[in-house]
Design a protein around this motif. Sequence first.
Motif, PDB file in Angstrom:
ATOM      1  N   GLY A  43       0.818  -1.204   0.000  1.00 42.40           N
ATOM      2  CA  GLY A  43       0.000   0.000   0.000  1.00 42.40           C
ATOM      3  C   GLY A  43       0.852   1.254   0.000  1.00 42.40           C
ATOM      4  N   TYR A  44       0.500   2.179  -0.847  1.00 40.66           N
ATOM      5  CA  TYR A  44       1.225   3.447  -0.972  1.00 40.66           C
ATOM      6  C   TYR A  44       1.105   4.237   0.332  1.00 40.66           C
ATOM      7  CZ  TYR A  44       3.166   7.333  -3.689  1.00 40.66           C
ATOM      8  OH  TYR A  44       3.974   8.319  -4.196  1.00 40.66           O
ATOM      9  N   GLY A  45       2.235   4.792   0.784  1.00 43.05           N
ATOM     10  CA  GLY A  45       2.218   5.608   1.995  1.00 43.05           C
ATOM     11  C   GLY A  45       2.794   4.933   3.213  1.00 43.05           C
ATOM     12  N   ILE A 163      -9.311   8.225   0.808  1.00 42.38           N
ATOM     13  CA  ILE A 163      -8.094   8.580   1.542  1.00 42.38           C
ATOM     14  C   ILE A 163      -8.051  10.096   1.628  1.00 42.38           C
ATOM     15  CG2 ILE A 163      -5.578   8.691   1.454  1.00 42.38           C
ATOM     16  CD1 ILE A 163      -5.538   5.867   0.411  1.00 42.38           C
ATOM     17  N   VAL A 191      -3.052   1.791  -3.802  1.00 40.21           N
ATOM     18  CA  VAL A 191      -3.780   2.102  -2.568  1.00 40.21           C
ATOM     19  C   VAL A 191      -4.999   1.196  -2.400  1.00 40.21           C
ATOM     20  CG1 VAL A 191      -3.023   4.497  -2.347  1.00 40.21           C
ATOM     21  CG2 VAL A 191      -4.988   3.959  -3.804  1.00 40.21           C
ATOM     22  N   CYS A 193      -7.537   0.646  -4.329  1.00 40.06           N
ATOM     23  CA  CYS A 193      -8.786   1.301  -4.713  1.00 40.06           C
ATOM     24  C   CYS A 193      -9.168   0.857  -6.123  1.00 40.06           C
ATOM     25  CB  CYS A 193      -8.628   2.814  -4.667  1.00 40.06           C
ATOM     26  SG  CYS A 193     -10.073   3.720  -5.268  1.00 40.06           S
ATOM     27  N   SER A 199      -7.571   6.425  -7.497  1.00 38.78           N
ATOM     28  CA  SER A 199      -6.332   5.830  -6.998  1.00 38.78           C
ATOM     29  C   SER A 199      -5.146   6.766  -7.217  1.00 38.78           C
ATOM     30  CB  SER A 199      -6.084   4.486  -7.700  1.00 38.78           C
ATOM     31  OG  SER A 199      -4.884   3.899  -7.245  1.00 38.78           O
ATOM     32  N   MET A 202      -5.457   9.744  -4.891  1.00 37.14           N
ATOM     33  CA  MET A 202      -5.121   9.365  -3.518  1.00 37.14           C
ATOM     34  C   MET A 202      -3.606   9.350  -3.302  1.00 37.14           C
ATOM     35  SD  MET A 202      -7.849   6.281  -2.835  1.00 37.14           S
ATOM     36  CE  MET A 202      -9.610   6.586  -2.722  1.00 37.14           C
ATOM     37  N   GLN A 203      -2.887   8.812  -4.291  1.00 36.29           N
ATOM     38  CA  GLN A 203      -1.424   8.795  -4.167  1.00 36.29           C
ATOM     39  C   GLN A 203      -0.851  10.210  -4.133  1.00 36.29           C
ATOM     40  OE1 GLN A 203       0.550   5.685  -6.729  1.00 36.29           O
ATOM     41  NE2 GLN A 203      -1.570   5.224  -7.280  1.00 36.29           N
ATOM     42  N   ILE A 206      -1.401  11.604  -0.715  1.00 44.71           N
ATOM     43  CA  ILE A 206      -0.428  11.051   0.232  1.00 44.71           C
ATOM     44  C   ILE A 206       0.917  11.752   0.081  1.00 44.71           C
ATOM     45  CG2 ILE A 206       0.899   8.969   0.819  1.00 44.71           C
ATOM     46  CD1 ILE A 206      -1.641   7.356   0.061  1.00 44.71           C
ATOM     47  N   CYS A 343       0.266   7.078   5.475  1.00 42.45           N
ATOM     48  CA  CYS A 343      -1.104   6.571   5.336  1.00 42.45           C
ATOM     49  C   CYS A 343      -1.064   5.048   5.386  1.00 42.45           C
ATOM     50  CB  CYS A 343      -1.718   7.035   4.018  1.00 42.45           C
ATOM     51  SG  CYS A 343      -3.385   6.401   3.725  1.00 42.45           S
ATOM     52  N   PRO A 346      -4.735   1.338   3.243  1.00 46.33           N
ATOM     53  CA  PRO A 346      -4.739   0.058   2.519  1.00 46.33           C
ATOM     54  C   PRO A 346      -4.367  -1.129   3.417  1.00 46.33           C
ATOM     55  CG  PRO A 346      -3.669   1.762   1.215  1.00 46.33           C
ATOM     56  CD  PRO A 346      -3.867   2.339   2.578  1.00 46.33           C
TER      57      PRO A 346
END
Length: 390
Positions: A43-45, A163, A191, A193, A199, A202-203, A206, A343, A346
């Motif tokens: 998951g990103y973050g 997010i 993420v 999504c 998606s 959201m990135q 973040i 974050c 995810p």
Amino acid sequence: MLRYLTAGESHGPSLTALLDGVPAGMPLTAAYIDRQLARRQGGYGRGGRMQIEQDRVQITSGVRGGLTMGNPITLTVVNKDWANWQQIMDSGTEAALDERVLTRPRPGHADLTGAFKYRHRDIRNVLERSSARETAARVAAGTVARRLLEELGIGIAGYVVQIGAVKAGPFAGIGETDAGELAKAAEGSAVYCPDPAASEAMQAEIDRAKAEGDSLGGIFVIAVWGLPPGLGSYAQRDRTLDGRLAGALMSIQAIKGVEVGAGFAAASTRGSALHDEIFYESGRGFYRVTNNAGGIEGGMSNGEPLLLRAAMKPIPTLYKPLASVDLIDKKPFAASVERSDTCAVPAACVVGEAVTAWTLAEALLEKLGGDNLDEIRLRLEQYRESVRSF
């Protein structure tokens, strides 16, 4: 009775889950559990800890030749970071208790209240267990329950729908096909999504929060299909399925709200537009064409897909720390900073799948009983047929 406990500290040697009541004859391998552990780490973050760990489970009891034996199952996930903390976290009297002492509680954490409760002057004793690192053990345990559900034709999927201020969807009604397709689409997202445009947004959100030393929360959905009606009960308040599921999700670190079906939107919807009308078809039995109830009525599963939403607050460990007060000298300080994610929504979604799977497996075994997978499968088939022909 199906039950489990977890043990271990964030920087201790390992995390352990002890499972009891898992039926015999169920296929289970370490590789199956490892796939979910890897999803939790993704998951990103995510922060620096995930660059150190590469979670792999060791099954040290209860499974032989790839099949459960009905005995207690022990699952262990080794902490690679233990090598950097051994002197400080050692269980022996030679532990370096005067190193890396933390006396500055972080707002939003268990730090201060945990210090009050257990009379700790070193907050490390609190954060080592209250850390979300513990969820690796919960994912391992919940994945065993997930295996049981899959063997019984019950599917479970999770995906992120918000997010920060970025929202995905809205998605169409959640049926068996819908949930599976959304989960498949989410697999390709950093993420988790299923909405590609959301998606990417959201990135970017973040990235902005990380650059500002801040953190983000969000919302994820857990969908389950193939559940028989009648899991849970209206007879006692602690047996309601929605109450137990909400408790399981709320037990995840940083989760601050849970909805079932229409959730809070139901409060502003008239009853005539909210409640799911009931229909009957020979061979199919009773069914509904809408699912505002989210698969639960009167504290019991009603046979429609289960739909849960959980809201996660922003992680409270910030790189621009908030004000706090030292436990010892009572002087104001900026709260201490531990290595942290920007974050983790995810990852929390994966944990949400795990605790949901475990709670449903508990309810399923309470309803059906049985000590062997084949026996349970037969009982479920018989029960489904009795419902169809009711």
